[in-house]
Design a protein around this motif. Sequence first.
Motif, mmCIF file in Angstrom:
data_model
loop_
_atom_site.group_PDB
_atom_site.id
_atom_site.type_symbol
_atom_site.label_atom_id
_atom_site.label_comp_id
_atom_site.label_asym_id
_atom_site.label_seq_id
_atom_site.Cartn_x
_atom_site.Cartn_y
_atom_site.Cartn_z
ATOM 1 N N GLY A 52 51.837 9.779 41.665
ATOM 2 C CA GLY A 52 50.093 9.040 41.063
ATOM 3 C C GLY A 52 49.518 10.172 39.869
ATOM 4 O O GLY A 52 48.363 10.171 39.173
ATOM 5 N N VAL A 53 50.069 11.882 39.978
ATOM 6 C CA VAL A 53 49.629 12.628 38.899
ATOM 7 C C VAL A 53 50.152 12.977 37.502
ATOM 8 O O VAL A 53 51.409 12.526 37.621
ATOM 9 C CB VAL A 53 50.329 14.048 39.144
ATOM 10 C CG1 VAL A 53 49.859 15.373 38.399
ATOM 11 C CG2 VAL A 53 49.547 13.887 41.082
ATOM 12 N N GLY A 54 49.662 12.091 36.310
ATOM 13 C CA GLY A 54 50.452 11.760 35.351
ATOM 14 C C GLY A 54 50.951 10.771 35.137
ATOM 15 O O GLY A 54 51.601 10.799 33.516
ATOM 16 N N LYS A 59 51.609 1.617 33.572
ATOM 17 C CA LYS A 59 52.691 1.162 33.380
ATOM 18 C C LYS A 59 54.088 1.676 34.797
ATOM 19 O O LYS A 59 55.166 1.703 34.209
ATOM 20 C CB LYS A 59 53.047 3.395 33.021
ATOM 21 C CG LYS A 59 52.190 4.237 32.593
ATOM 22 C CD LYS A 59 51.948 3.298 30.791
ATOM 23 C CE LYS A 59 51.581 3.741 29.311
ATOM 24 N NZ LYS A 59 52.038 3.804 28.209
ATOM 25 N N LEU A 60 53.515 1.443 35.527
ATOM 26 C CA LEU A 60 54.429 0.565 36.689
ATOM 27 C C LEU A 60 55.191 -0.551 36.030
ATOM 28 O O LEU A 60 54.530 -1.599 36.140
ATOM 29 C CB LEU A 60 53.661 0.086 37.634
ATOM 30 C CG LEU A 60 53.025 1.790 38.315
ATOM 31 C CD1 LEU A 60 52.183 1.563 39.779
ATOM 32 C CD2 LEU A 60 54.205 3.184 38.794
ATOM 33 N N PRO A 61 56.194 -0.611 36.846
ATOM 34 C CA PRO A 61 57.052 0.228 37.319
ATOM 35 C C PRO A 61 57.793 1.483 36.279
ATOM 36 O O PRO A 61 58.243 0.646 35.139
ATOM 37 C CB PRO A 61 58.193 -0.778 37.175
ATOM 38 C CG PRO A 61 58.306 -2.148 36.992
ATOM 39 C CD PRO A 61 56.290 -2.781 36.609
ATOM 40 N N MET A 62 57.665 2.045 36.853
ATOM 41 C CA MET A 62 58.610 3.010 35.602
ATOM 42 C C MET A 62 59.446 4.132 35.682
ATOM 43 O O MET A 62 59.533 4.808 37.278
ATOM 44 C CB MET A 62 57.069 4.098 35.405
ATOM 45 C CG MET A 62 57.240 5.552 34.883
ATOM 46 S SD MET A 62 58.106 5.257 33.026
ATOM 47 C CE MET A 62 56.348 5.154 32.460
ATOM 48 N N LEU A 102 59.419 11.912 29.475
ATOM 49 C CA LEU A 102 59.977 11.261 29.449
ATOM 50 C C LEU A 102 59.229 10.792 30.332
ATOM 51 O O LEU A 102 59.816 11.926 31.885
ATOM 52 C CB LEU A 102 60.954 11.125 29.063
ATOM 53 C CG LEU A 102 62.160 10.483 28.136
ATOM 54 C CD1 LEU A 102 63.991 11.592 28.378
ATOM 55 C CD2 LEU A 102 61.901 9.333 27.358
ATOM 56 N N SER A 103 59.628 9.763 31.411
ATOM 57 C CA SER A 103 58.472 8.685 32.915
ATOM 58 C C SER A 103 57.021 9.006 32.591
ATOM 59 O O SER A 103 56.926 8.594 34.083
ATOM 60 C CB SER A 103 59.793 9.737 33.930
ATOM 61 O OG SER A 103 58.839 10.901 34.335
ATOM 62 N N GLU A 104 56.666 9.136 32.098
ATOM 63 C CA GLU A 104 55.117 9.022 31.388
ATOM 64 C C GLU A 104 55.067 8.120 30.486
ATOM 65 O O GLU A 104 54.083 7.658 31.178
ATOM 66 C CB GLU A 104 54.367 10.243 30.995
ATOM 67 C CG GLU A 104 55.018 12.056 32.098
ATOM 68 C CD GLU A 104 54.366 13.136 32.187
ATOM 69 O OE1 GLU A 104 54.102 13.823 32.431
ATOM 70 O OE2 GLU A 104 53.656 13.329 30.144
#
Length: 323
Positions: A52-54, A59-62, A102-104
């Motif tokens: 859960g950091v950043g 934003k889920l699912p990420m 990417l992925s944030e």
Amino acid sequence: MRAVYAESMSPQSPLDGLRVGELPEPEAPAGFRRVSVRASALNHHDLWSLRGVGLGQDKLPMILGCDGAGVDDDGNEVIVHSVISSPGWQGDETLDPRRSLLSESHPGTMADFVWVPEQNLVPKPADLSFQEAACLPTSWLTAYRMLFTTSPAAPGSTILVQGAGGGVSTALIALARAAGYRVWVTSRSAEKRDRARELGAQEVFDAGARLPERVDVVFDSVGEATWAHSLKALKPGGAVVTCGATSGPAPSADLNRVFFLQLRVLGSTMGTRNELERLAQFLAGTGVRPAIDSVHPLKDARAGFERMAAGEVFGKVIFDHGK
């Protein structure tokens, strides 16, 4: 499309939220290009995302993953630069206060396809495999910037790398040795000290050991556990370059030592698209290649995450996308 993604987040049990399955192809923002990913690589950033950091709940699912290499829709073999600057930003993207990885804010590389701004595509040298190229955008780029942009030490200087095994530390060892630095390394693990020597370290020491002499620069991504030793290891006027704090972010500053010996503390984060391109050419020209810990099919990504969570990794964990 196939994807490795965070469905939920847990600080205590991060892997509980990890899923490998099918997700719809996301809609690409204007100006983004599609890349068919051939290989991706795992970073601690992915575990922090699962904690859960950043990464926001909204934003889920990420889709996870900062590192990737593949082929764009025009058939070009490319490396994906994962630092996404804000619209209209000019200059060094690592200094953009609204930057993301990417992925944030945008889906990551652990999928059949990833979409990134066109300027974030770097040509992949033919000499590098997709698996080797996928190692570069996060830990290797971080190491390159620390060593060649942020650090004041020139080749021939003595440097100390705190910790052996992670992607940044193995990259620092290999890059620094190829560039002519005198490379010393610490690790709590005898096995990892031996492997650091194989990568090019001239001297290896147990963590916290007294060194035979002080060094010009220390590279520290560990944080609280090594910080006191990093400062004690420096010559007067020396510098510690820090890019992370995996053991904690709040060590004693030891300000008396810092000001009396005129030490410098230099922060360094990721790198620019141009630095990634130079890094790729450096590897192509020198023959240096990333240390790869293990390769897993994308469908078996959980096994790679489990290795990293258990602290068993030496080098990069790679996911082969099977194309």
